[in-house]
Design an enzyme around this catalytic site. Structure first.
Site, PDB file in Angstrom:
ATOM      1  N   HIS A 172       0.874  -1.175   0.000  1.00 16.36           N
ATOM      2  CA  HIS A 172       0.000   0.000   0.000  1.00 16.36           C
ATOM      3  C   HIS A 172       0.915   1.230   0.000  1.00 16.36           C
ATOM      4  CE1 HIS A 172      -2.743   2.991   1.802  1.00 16.36           C
ATOM      5  NE2 HIS A 172      -3.752   2.182   1.504  1.00 16.36           N
ATOM      6  N   LYS A 185     -10.017  -0.547  10.706  1.00 18.87           N
ATOM      7  CA  LYS A 185     -10.165  -1.719   9.834  1.00 18.87           C
ATOM      8  C   LYS A 185     -10.508  -2.965  10.651  1.00 18.87           C
ATOM      9  CE  LYS A 185      -6.917   0.039   6.393  1.00 18.87           C
ATOM     10  NZ  LYS A 185      -7.726   0.381   5.216  1.00 18.87           N
TER      11      LYS A 185
HETATM   12  C1  LIG Z   1      -2.130  -2.822   3.719  1.00 17.30           C
HETATM   13  C2  LIG Z   1      -2.449  -1.420   4.130  1.00 17.30           C
HETATM   14  N1  LIG Z   1      -1.498  -0.671   4.690  1.00 17.30           N
HETATM   15  C3  LIG Z   1      -1.726   0.585   5.117  1.00 17.30           C
HETATM   16  C4  LIG Z   1      -2.968   1.155   4.970  1.00 17.30           C
HETATM   17  C5  LIG Z   1      -3.191   2.550   5.453  1.00 17.30           C
HETATM   18  O1  LIG Z   1      -4.071   2.534   6.542  1.00 17.30           O
HETATM   19  P1  LIG Z   1      -4.632   3.899   7.171  1.00 17.30           P
HETATM   20  O2  LIG Z   1      -5.257   4.640   6.024  1.00 17.30           O
HETATM   21  O3  LIG Z   1      -5.626   3.433   8.176  1.00 17.30           O
HETATM   22  O4  LIG Z   1      -3.476   4.624   7.746  1.00 17.30           O
HETATM   23  C6  LIG Z   1      -4.000   0.419   4.375  1.00 17.30           C
HETATM   24  C7  LIG Z   1      -5.326   1.014   4.156  1.00 17.30           C
HETATM   25  O5  LIG Z   1      -6.090   0.580   3.324  1.00 17.30           O
HETATM   26  C8  LIG Z   1      -3.735  -0.911   3.954  1.00 17.30           C
HETATM   27  O6  LIG Z   1      -4.687  -1.664   3.403  1.00 17.30           O
END
Ligand SMILES: Cc1ncc(COP(=O)(O)O)c(C=O)c1O
Length: 403
Positions: free
Chosen positions: A120, A223
């Site tokens: 991500h 999440k």
């Molecule tokens: C694998 C992964 N890492 C990091 C994130 C970032 O999370 P946040 O937006 O809650 O900081 C996400 C969000 O979809 C994710 O799916």
């Protein structure tokens, strides 16, 4: 296919407010059970006060409630020390703390940071930025055509100049569950610390930090049935006094003079300013909720839904699925041939089916799949076989409408 509990949906008020809703965007954010929502309301209605400061009862009870959640989070991930847990705004902030507060000062020109090709953007850009600044290299574990990491490259990617390996537990696009134990042990043989992005796994899959032996682990409350704006950074003890805060200010200090400040120790030194108290309390409630379920049954159930969905999807000749990982969580990416993913998501949205379309904040992965965007369906415990049937039949309708 037996749901985790027969009445699970009734515990989530969103579904009584939207009885026709099929919510399949759980990888973006999960819905919240009543108990979590109520804990946030209760905090504001009955307990609202700032933490760590007041000498009156409301403030000390807010502090106790806030600090208790450190215990709950530690227990959830099998950490023995609640002070290994620092509260952040979420996964993104936790990764930035490690990148800017820890790694940056260790990185020298020519050093490297290793990530994978399925990260991500949150687990890519912070490393990319510090590498640029320090003239270090960002090296990538490739992803094969099925959506698995090509681990045959790992040994050569991890060199004596590698300062950190950062890797996702579960891909938010293809659902790949990475063999993080194997990856961590490979990195540790070379004394390289590892950060695990558990955004898609925490609260849904068992994580035992002691067995896993990860150096850093990060995730977001929202999440895993918790509120928005609260997250976690776990750090092993040996790094804790090496992590510098991103933010400086009140609440994180022992003593301040005009020319000098003495800071509190980790985790409190990283939590300057008024924290997201209600969010953290809601996270604690979300952990209680998760622990009231049987995680094994939840995994089996969402896995069955995912397999049922994939089978149905594969029977549609006009659908192109992406990835076929060896081990997969309940996340599926696909395209409908000749229909833009945004049009697919819009069509499904019109019949109350919430899915995600786009690059899912993983543009380099999408690039390697050869497409700019996909449609993504992601399951949670309140989804049902009927949700799958409705989605499949809406896709059939979409195809009729579009041709
Ligand atoms: C694998 C992964 N890492 C990091 C994130 C970032 O999370 P946040 O937006 O809650 O900081 C996400 C969000 O979809 C994710 O799916």
């Amino acid at each position: 296919m037996t749901p985790v509990t027969n009445s699970i949906k009734s515990l989530f008020p969103i579904f009584s407010n939207h009885p026709a809703l099929v919510y399949l965007d759980n990888a973006a954010t999960s819905q919240k059970p009543k108990s979590v929502i109520q804990s946030v309301i209760d905090y504001y209605e009955k307990e609202n006060a700032n933490v760590h400061r007041g000498l009156y009862k409301l403030s000390s009870s807010a502090t106790t409630r806030y600090e208790e959640v450190r215990n709950k989070v530690a227990k959830l991930i099998g950490a023995s020390d609640p002070n290994s847990i620092s509260f952040t705004k979420g996964t993104t902030e936790s990764i930035n703390v490690v990148a800017h507060g820890f790694l940056k000062k260790l990185l020298m020109a020519g050093d490297s940071v290793v990530i994978s090709g399925m990260e991500h953007h949150a687990n890519l850009i912070p490393w990319q930025q510090v590498c640029k600044e320090k003239k270090a290299l960002l090296r990538i574990i490739p992803v094969d055509g099925d959506g698995n990491l090509d681990l045959s490259t790992l040994d050569s990617l991890l060199t004596t100049n590698t300062r950190l390996l950062a890797i996702t537990h579960i891909s938010n696009v293809l659902g790949t569950i990475n063999p993080i134990e194997e990856i961590i042990s490979c990195a540790h043989k070379k004394n390289i610390p590892v950060l695990i992005d558990a955004a898609q796994s925490a609260g849904h899959y068992p994580i035992d930090i002691k067995n896993l032996d990860a150096d850093f682990l990060v995730f977001s409350a929202h999440k895993m049935f918790g509120p928005l704006g609260a997250g976690v950074l776990f750090s092993l003890e040996k790094y804790r006094n090496q992590i510098e805060p991103l933010n400086y200010g009140g609440g994180a200090i022992k003593n301040v003079e005009f020319d000098h400040t003495e800071f509190l120790e980790y985790p409190h030194n990283l939590e300057a300013g008024t924290p997201n108290i209600s969010g953290v309390i809601g996270l604690g409630e979300a952990i209680d909720f998760i622990q009231s379920l049987d995680m094994k049954s939840s995994i089996l159930y969402t896995n069955e839904l995912m397999i049922y969905f994939k089978e149905k999807l594969n029977s549609l000749p006009f659908v192109k699925p992406f990835g076929n990982p060896v081990k997969s969580g309940s996340i599926v990416s696909f395209q409908v041939k000749n229909v833009h993913p945004h049009d697919v998501a819009g069509f499904l949205g019109n019949v109350n089916i919430a899915v995600r379309a786009g690059h899912h904040c993983a543009q380099p992965l999408l690039e390697s799949l050869g497409v700019p965007s996909t449609v993504r369906v992601s399951f949670a415990i309140y989804n049902t076989k009927e949700d799958v049937d409705r989605t499949i039949s809406a896709l059939i309708d979409l195809k009729k409408f579009w041709s």
